[in-house]
Design an enzyme around this catalytic site. Structure first.
Site, PDB file in Angstrom:
ATOM      1  N   PRO A  41      86.307  41.994  27.917  1.00 25.61           N
ATOM      2  CA  PRO A  41      87.210  40.852  28.065  1.00 25.61           C
ATOM      3  C   PRO A  41      86.497  39.541  27.839  1.00 25.61           C
ATOM      4  CG  PRO A  41      86.919  42.059  30.135  1.00 25.61           C
ATOM      5  CD  PRO A  41      85.842  42.482  29.206  1.00 25.61           C
ATOM      6  N   GLU A  42      87.188  38.668  27.175  1.00 21.11           N
ATOM      7  CA  GLU A  42      86.699  37.309  27.011  1.00 21.11           C
ATOM      8  C   GLU A  42      87.403  36.442  28.051  1.00 21.11           C
ATOM      9  OE1 GLU A  42      86.683  36.079  22.891  1.00 21.11           O
ATOM     10  OE2 GLU A  42      86.724  38.147  22.199  1.00 21.11           O
ATOM     11  N   ARG A  51      81.641  52.270  29.590  1.00 17.18           N
ATOM     12  CA  ARG A  51      80.382  52.009  28.889  1.00 17.18           C
ATOM     13  C   ARG A  51      79.312  51.421  29.788  1.00 17.18           C
ATOM     14  NH1 ARG A  51      81.836  49.086  23.369  1.00 17.18           N
ATOM     15  NH2 ARG A  51      79.616  49.360  23.030  1.00 17.18           N
ATOM     16  N   HIS A  74      84.806  57.448  35.504  1.00 18.87           N
ATOM     17  CA  HIS A  74      84.210  56.130  35.282  1.00 18.87           C
ATOM     18  C   HIS A  74      84.631  55.106  36.323  1.00 18.87           C
ATOM     19  CE1 HIS A  74      82.615  57.712  31.627  1.00 18.87           C
ATOM     20  NE2 HIS A  74      83.798  57.927  31.108  1.00 18.87           N
TER      21      HIS A  74
END
Length: 281
Positions: free
Chosen positions: A2-3, A114, A95
DNA sequence: CTTTGGGCCTGGACGC
DNA sequence: TGCGTCCAGGCCCAAA
């Protein structure tokens, strides 16, 4: 992942859920994300009461009673979702690394396949000295960001403007998508040297950055892969990308027909850049 | 000092 | 269907 707009969307979703509440229980399904969690993290976080949630660039700052800050960065694939009391239908996935039970029975679940995301917990006094935060430039949605500021930073940079914009010391919160979108909006070619922009162009760019971020937040952020708000709602801004991911498609502004108005994809500093060679000079 | 490239991780899309 | 390859929104760090 996310930005700035996505992190802000998450902040807005989280604030009403967490503010004033106490974090009753913290379970770590692994002791490290991108970096090891600080020693005693789960224990120190349990029992803390949330006073406010701020955002700095792509960082979430969950402020706790006792002047401490729970810092969260989502990396590329980090997600936060809220599970209602008794709602185990979602289940806990492989995750789901951090699970925080709130005193109303709901749970905050931090999932990051990730594991490029990370967290920290520290005294608010150490905020300005924090190694991840002390080099950050101004957040473009704060009063410290302006065309004059941007001009001052760009004039010393020989690198391409697109690469420079993504430097968190220049624009906190800028990422790969919105760098392309902002430059398109400002009609500036991404390959131009940052120091070569005219004052008028820098001013246009500063305005474009604020406008693109503001519109993206209003749309709930962009949903690429799996970004979503804590509530599970999807953002909409990806449908409004003018250039990102549109290689070969006609430019929305000039591309009525012909090759001149087609969006191009190039690689700068190892990252994909999209632009319209005809509109952006 | 600045700038570049590789590395960290996993999953999804795509081509054969 | 299965396998390999490439690509991905971020950031750090070593090397030049």
């Amino acid at each position: 992942m996310p930005e700035l707009p996505e992190v802000e969307t998450i902040r807005r979703g989280l604030a009403p859920v967490l503010t004033g509440r106490t974090l009753a229980r913290v379970v770590l399904n692994r002791g490290d994300l991108r970096f090891p969690l600080p020693k005693g993290f789960a224990h120190a976080l349990s029992g803390a009461t949330v006073t406010r949630i701020d955002r700095l660039g792509k960082y979430l700052l969950v402020r706790l009673e006792g002047d401490r800050i729970w810092l969260i960065h989502l990396g590329m694939s980090g997600r936060i979702r809220i599970a209602d009391d008794g709602d185990d239908g979602i289940g806990i996935g492989v995750h789901d690394h951090v699970i925080v039970t709130i005193d109303d029975g709901r749970r905050l679940i931090f999932c990051d396949p990730r594991r490029f995301g990370f967290m920290d917990l520290f005294a608010a006094d150490d905020l300005v000295r924090h190694p991840r935060l002390n080099g950050l430039g101004p957040d473009p949605l704060s009063a410290t960001f302006s065309a004059a500021y941007l001009a001052g930073r760009l004039e010393k940079k020989a690198a391409a403007i697109k690469v420079t914009l993504m430097d968190q010391a220049v624009v906190a919160g800028m990422g790969n998508i919105y760098a392309s979108e902002s430059l398109f909006r400002a009609a500036i070619a991404p390959t131009r040297a940052a120091c070569g922009l005219a004052a008028k162009e820098v001013s246009r760019l500063a305005k474009a950055i604020v406008a693109v971020f503001t519109e993206a937040i209003d749309a709930g952020g962009s949903t690429l892969r799996d970004h979503r708000r804590p509530s599970g709602e999807l953002g909409e801004f990806q449908s409004r990308f003018a250039v990102y991911g549109r290689a070969g498609e006609p430019c929305l502004v000039c591309g009525a027909g012909g090759d001149a108005g087609r969006i191009q994809r190039i690689v700068q500093a190892g990252r994909a850049t999209y632009y319209c060679p005809s509109c952006q000079r």
